[in-house]
Design an enzyme around this catalytic site. Structure first.
Site, PDB file in Angstrom:
ATOM      1  N   GLY A   1       0.790   5.413  -0.853  1.00  0.00           N
ATOM      2  CA  GLY A   1       1.987   5.312  -0.080  1.00  0.00           C
ATOM      3  C   GLY A   1       1.494   5.066   1.240  1.00  0.00           C
ATOM      4  O   GLY A   1       2.595   5.440   2.205  1.00  0.00           O
TER       5      GLY A   1
ATOM      6  N   CYS B   1       3.458  -4.979   0.381  1.00  0.00           N
ATOM      7  CA  CYS B   1       4.174  -3.751   0.504  1.00  0.00           C
ATOM      8  C   CYS B   1       5.715  -3.875   0.386  1.00  0.00           C
ATOM      9  O   CYS B   1       6.033  -5.088   0.699  1.00  0.00           O
ATOM     10  CB  CYS B   1       3.567  -2.932   1.681  1.00  0.00           C
ATOM     11  SG  CYS B   1       3.812  -3.756   3.137  1.00  0.00           S
TER      12      CYS B   1
END
Ligand SMILES: Cc1cc2nc3c(=O)[nH]c(=O)nc-3n(C[C@H](O)[C@H](O)[C@H](O)COP(=O)(O)OP(=O)(O)OC[C@H]3O[C@@H](n4cnc5c(N)ncnc54)[C@H](O)[C@@H]3O)c2cc1C
Ligand SMILES: Cc1cc2nc3c(=O)[nH]c(=O)nc-3n(C[C@H](O)[C@H](O)[C@H](O)COP(=O)(O)OP(=O)(O)OC[C@H]3O[C@@H](n4cnc5c(N)ncnc54)[C@H](O)[C@@H]3O)c2cc1C
Ligand SMILES: Cc1cc2nc3c(=O)[nH]c(=O)nc-3n(C[C@H](O)[C@H](O)[C@H](O)COP(=O)(O)O)c2cc1C
Ligand SMILES: Cc1cc2nc3c(=O)[nH]c(=O)nc-3n(C[C@H](O)[C@H](O)[C@H](O)COP(=O)(O)O)c2cc1C
Ligand code: FES
Ligand code: FES
Lengths: 323, 287, 323, 287
Positions: free
Chosen positions: A69, A127
């Site tokens: 993340g 992303c």
């Protein structure tokens, strides 16, 4: 001694892969990080980020999943601590940047423009795009190109920018072409491919993030295929190849398929000195195959079937200039 | 500074459900301190499908002797990688990175210490107990496990410690129950100044809580799944409160595995507490 | 004893994967092929086909590439020899069909309609569409749906048809939905993912066909992710899960992610009795986790986070009915 | 009918560049005939990254004795899988599928046979020579390799055969040159009725050609890369002319590895000849 990559000279053709070397400091305990091509830093975003909950990783056959993340300190702390250290240490640096919006990418590029101490920018467009239901930028030619055009515009023209693509698309060649047209000086292939593991004890997804990025030797054939397909449509763009490289022979596969340099990611977790080892192995192997300059081997596997082979090196093996 | 060395298996022996592996590791014993761990590769990258190293507390070190430096690891067969390790034989080669992590902090003064180990979590405590005794500390040991064959280090502890208390959840050895049950008493009796603990997360949380309640320091060696073990991948994090009072997701492989028990947000492990530095907004986070 | 799959009853939940068991005869030397769910036969085309030149395979980390090129005897010889043998032997059979055009798929379905001795059809749409520059049918929702609609129309309505999808797409859920709308009774997930190996000695692609299909444990996380994504949008369609299944635990992952049955492919090359071994291991594991019927475990990993866990089975383990 | 058995390594010994591995394989010796091969798994599927079996000619079998049935394999270390095998130690377990393939056809009558082996291609010829001698056949052996340490089976051949001729390409042993150089003479001298050959494809092609020229039969054991070894994957094919004169892509693992030399289209290996049954039209073939 050097490798040319999109106009920059690097000490060698082997780089670290973003997210697999932090900012180089830890690996410098195991080998001299100034001896490899460059450190590609963990993708940095504008603000500090905590990343996801754990579990963040799961081992898979010859690979692993991660869902970190994009944990990181934010661009300011990165410049002050990480980049400053790398610069002091004398390492070559490719700064990887990430964003949730095109604007964020552009803003980071603006900040970077005020600084030096790095050689290139890698734009991690694999992303999620917050304004497109979290679809990753690299999954669509228009969103990929949008980010690249913005970063190219915002950055110092002397700094080459590399678009890092995702393999999770129907047609990677089209995405690559869109990035090139948008001003990418080079491409990085490939980011992780989306995967998932179910924990058969809890009977839930093993990762807190449910899905994660698959990396490691398992994905090498996918990476080589992506590189090959992109090289077929873009014969000249500089490419950093990566995905499962374990040794010099694997690295040489990427060179032959069209990479000018390679990044080593997951293998670092197995062998913290892998980048320098692989750089040395690659040098020996290329010399053994008769290449005195690595650049002559780039895309060599694409040659016409009846094109002459390079002569095999004779008894007195000369190590190529870039060792 | 950790080194990467090629070791050779010197011996394997069974201890309850565990395998104690002794392997040469030139240069490692000299720089190992209690709480350090070693990361072992599972076969060659050319032929193995298990590409990540496995982490083990360093149980013991021998820096001299005919093998020129060996380390001892205590291995629970709990999956394909640990299974592979228990199947090694004398003379097999192993690739080792060690010593890793931040070890236990040792007190400057000869204070009273309680050491609490759960299962193979006892592995690093033996060396720790020795170091503490060398400094003149009082050492009380509590070892617990779910069942007798998962206890480790009882004999070693008896050799070193002032008192050794055993607990098993099924009552198959020692006091039935958990390590925290007798701990409060022991702390009172021994006037404990600091508690050291290694074992499963639930146990550590309970021990840290007992220590906090008593107003004393605890040092807990945690065990988070690790991909790299050297600080480059960010997979091994947990929420820890810094000196500045801010919670960060902190790498247990380099900033741990030993943490101050009062700094770890035990109840929040497996989550990102909303007040963590950089915690996600509602937008969701990229992988 | 039986597993329900799109309305058909099978002796168990483990099948062979198309192309990894020929037509069952060879494996019957190693285990009783009537004891597993079904034999899924090698994809058959209208005419005999020689397949591609060799090398047709390359080993990769925890996987392999193949580029067989759908070698086969053609539908007539298949019916006469292979299907006749399977029928005689008493095995359950899912016939896999392939074609270069929608018309070819339809024609094969017409021929099959004149025959019995099989339980379902698996439509391998991960093969190149000759009228779309060799793009595989499964890469586009329209071409995928076109094939499925034709096969569904041409086939006996009592015979369920499974659309076998490729993972090499940006959005597999959309393709799955298109196939379902076109009349697929079930889905098979996944076919191989496109990969490539360069031979560092010849410095050419290792396969005569340049690229090949990657299979084996390496791709399991990709397969589980595809299955998960499809299951999220199609909660009820029967799915045959596959991709790198080695043992009962791997198979159980697919069940928890949403498969009603699983196919075992590449693992058969390692262990020729893998299908029956895996079926037994799966039975034990599901029982251990407290499921008396496998169907209760299907999609179990998708349950709400706070939904109650099934009770763990107590001491006296009862093997479920389908063992 | 092949069986899948768990064997145990009895011994490993070096022979030139090769490793001769003896492994228990209960039930296999009794049903093995010369030319059969065995497929060995490279480690457990749980931990190994090498998931395909490796094929080896069965060099010898012992059906009685203390081990209750063993087979011998001759292994050239030529990649990660064969390397792994050469690193086994006595007592290690191996998973074996054997016997596989179609063995050499033996003549009913006591004819004159020439056996030609290239490198480790000699491995299956020793057993073959023994069977032929038992039937009263004359056996002449030619063994060749690029260099002396790649020769195999010379002593065994000398024990069994009427004549043994050695060739090496670099002249380090025997006659400098290739196996086909002395073969023509030997065939003439020994009035050879049938030639048996095992070795690299180029050698087999040349031997088959020499035999055809002389108007005699040859039986050649080929070596194609195999994924399954049991006939289910179609990776090991080569173009072979059938009884009906039609060329088909034929599986070398079940319809071979032994083929009649005049039936294999040696020059076309690695291609699909246009007259092959089902050869591609110009449209290109799906994977
Ligand atoms: C600092 C530290 C010290 C440890 N000390 C010991 C010890 O002394 N003795 C002992 O038996 N075990 C110890 N462990 C746990 C040991 O590392 C795991 O049991 C082992 O990695 C599991 O590998 P596996 O292949 O058997 O299981 P798998 O579950 O198949 O492992 C899969 C992957 O997850 C990782 N993983 C799974 N569980 C853990 C875990 N608990 N901790 C870290 N990584 C994990 C593995 O490294 C591997 O990459 C320690 C772990 C850490 C982090
Ligand atoms: C019928 C038959 C008999 C054989 N007999 C012997 C023998 O007696 N002694 C011996 O040393 N070798 C023999 N071989 C060759 C042996 O199988 C290969 O050398 C071995 O598979 C290579 O594995 P590797 O991991 O070392 O190399 P790698 O090149 O890494 O192998 C990669 C993959 O390709 C396959 N492969 C590569 N080369 C070959 C090949 N030549 N033949 C078949 N598969 C291949 C492997 O099985 C593996 O799946 C025989 C092969 C066949 C088909
Ligand atoms: C733990 C981990 C973290 C990663 N983080 C990033 C990242 O921040 N940015 C990025 O562009 N790629 C990231 N990657 C992808 C790698 O840079 C690389 O593209 C991919 O892992 C394939 O290479 P490999 O197989 O050698 O690891 C990460 C990979 C791993 C395993
Ligand atoms: C050698 C080989 C041949 C295959 N042939 C076919 C085929 O003819 N039709 C098809 O639908 N899938 C074919 N597949 C794909 C498998 O059926 C399966 O979808 C894939 O291999 C993933 O499963 P696995 O990892 O268990 O092998 C083939 C796979 C292999 C390895
Ligand atoms: S395990 Fe990689 S950072 Fe800790
Ligand atoms: S190796 Fe699979 S068919 Fe021959």
């Amino acid at each position: 001694m050097t490798t040319q990559l999109a106009g920059i000279d690097l000490p060698g053709p082997v780089l670290t892969a973003s997210g697999c070397a932090a900012a180089g400091k830890e690996l410098d305990q195991f080998f001299d990080i100034t001896a490899i091509g460059a450190v590609v830093t963990k993708s940095i975003m504008m603000e500090p980020r905590s990343g996801r909950a754990t579990p963040r990783m799961a081992e898979t056959p010859s690979g692993m999943l991660n869902s970190i993340g994009l944990q990181g300190p934010g661009i300011e702390a990165f410049l002050e601590h990480d980049l400053a250290w790398l610069r002091e240490r004398g390492a070559r640096v490719i700064v990887s940047i990430a964003g949730g919006t095109t604007q964020e990418f552009e803003a980071i590029a603006h900040v970077l423009r005020q600084h030096d101490g790095f050689d290139a920018i890698e734009v991690n467009i694999s992303c999620p795009n917050v304004s497109d239901r979290g679809q990753v930028f690299a999954c669509r030619a228009d969103s990929a190109a949008g980010v690249i055009a913005s970063v190219r515009r915002a950055s110092d023209p002397a700094i080459p920018i590399f678009a890092k693509l995702s393999p999770d698309v129907t047609d990677i060649a089209t995405i690559a072409q869109a990035c090139e047209r948008a001003g990418a000086d080079g491409l990085s292939l490939i980011n992780t491919t989306l995967g998932m593991v179910i924990d058969v004890t809890t009977m839930r997804p093993a990762l807190a993030g449910v899905t994660g990025g698959l990396s490691g030797p398992a994905i090498r054939p996918i990476a080589v295929r992506c590189l090959w397909q992109v090289r077929e449509v873009l014969p000249d763009i500089p490419i950093i190849g990566m995905g499962g490289i374990r040794n010099g022979s694997d690295a040489f596969e990427f060179i032959l398929a069209g990479a000018s340099a390679v990044s080593v990611g997951t293998t670092v977790f197995h062998d913290p000195s892998a980048p320098i080892r692989i750089q040395n192995e690659l040098a020996s192997l290329a010399a053994l195959r008769g290449f005195t300059r690595l650049r002559d081997a780039v895309s060599y596997a694409h040659r016409d079937p009846d094109q002459a082979r390079v002569e095999d090196a004779d008894g007195d093996l000369e190590l190529p200039e870039w060792v | 500074m950790p080194v990467q060395v090629r070791g050779e298996v010197v011996s394997l022996r069974r201890a309850g459900l565990y395998t104690v592996l002794t392997v040469t590791a030139p240069g490692v014993p000299e720089i190992t301190r209690p709480g350090h761990f070693a990361a072992i590769a599972i076969g060659d990258l050319d032929s193995s499908g298990l590409i990540l190293r496995r982490a083990f507390s360093i149980h013991g070190v021998q820096s001299r002797g005919i093998y020129g430096g060996t380390i001892d690891l205590v291995i629970a067969d709990s999956g394909p990688g640990t299974h592979w390790l228990t199947q090694r034989r004398r003379g097999d080669a192993l690739d080792i990175v060690a010593p890793l992590g931040r070890p236990f902090s040792l007190p400057r003064d000869p204070v009273s210490c309680a050491l609490v180990g759960g299962g193979y979590g006892a592995a690093p405590l033996v060396m720790l107990a020795e170091h503490l005794r060398e400094r003149g500390c009082r050492v009380d040991v509590v070892l617990g496990a779910s069942t007798e064959d998962k206890l480790f280090g009882v004999l070693d502890a008896k050799r070193i410690a002032s008192t050794v208390t055993i607990t098993t959840e099924d009552g198959s050895a020692g006091v039935p129950g958990r390590v925290t049950d007798p701990l409060v008493d022991i702390m009172a009796r021994a006037n404990t100044d600091v508690v050291y603990a290694c074992g499963p997360m639930g146990m550590l949380a309970a021990v840290a809580d007992v220590a906090s309640q008593a107003g004393i320091l605890s040092q807990c060696a945690v065990e988070e799944a690790m991909a790299c073990g050297i600080g480059v991948c960010m997979s091994c994090v947990l929420p820890v409160i810094g000196d500045d009072g801010i919670t960060r997701m902190v790498r247990s492989c380099v900033e741990g595995p030993v943490f101050r028990g009062d700094r770890v947000r035990w109840a929040d492990i497996g989550t990102v507490p909303p007040d963590t530095l950089g915690a996600p907004s509602s937008e969701g986070i990229p992988r």
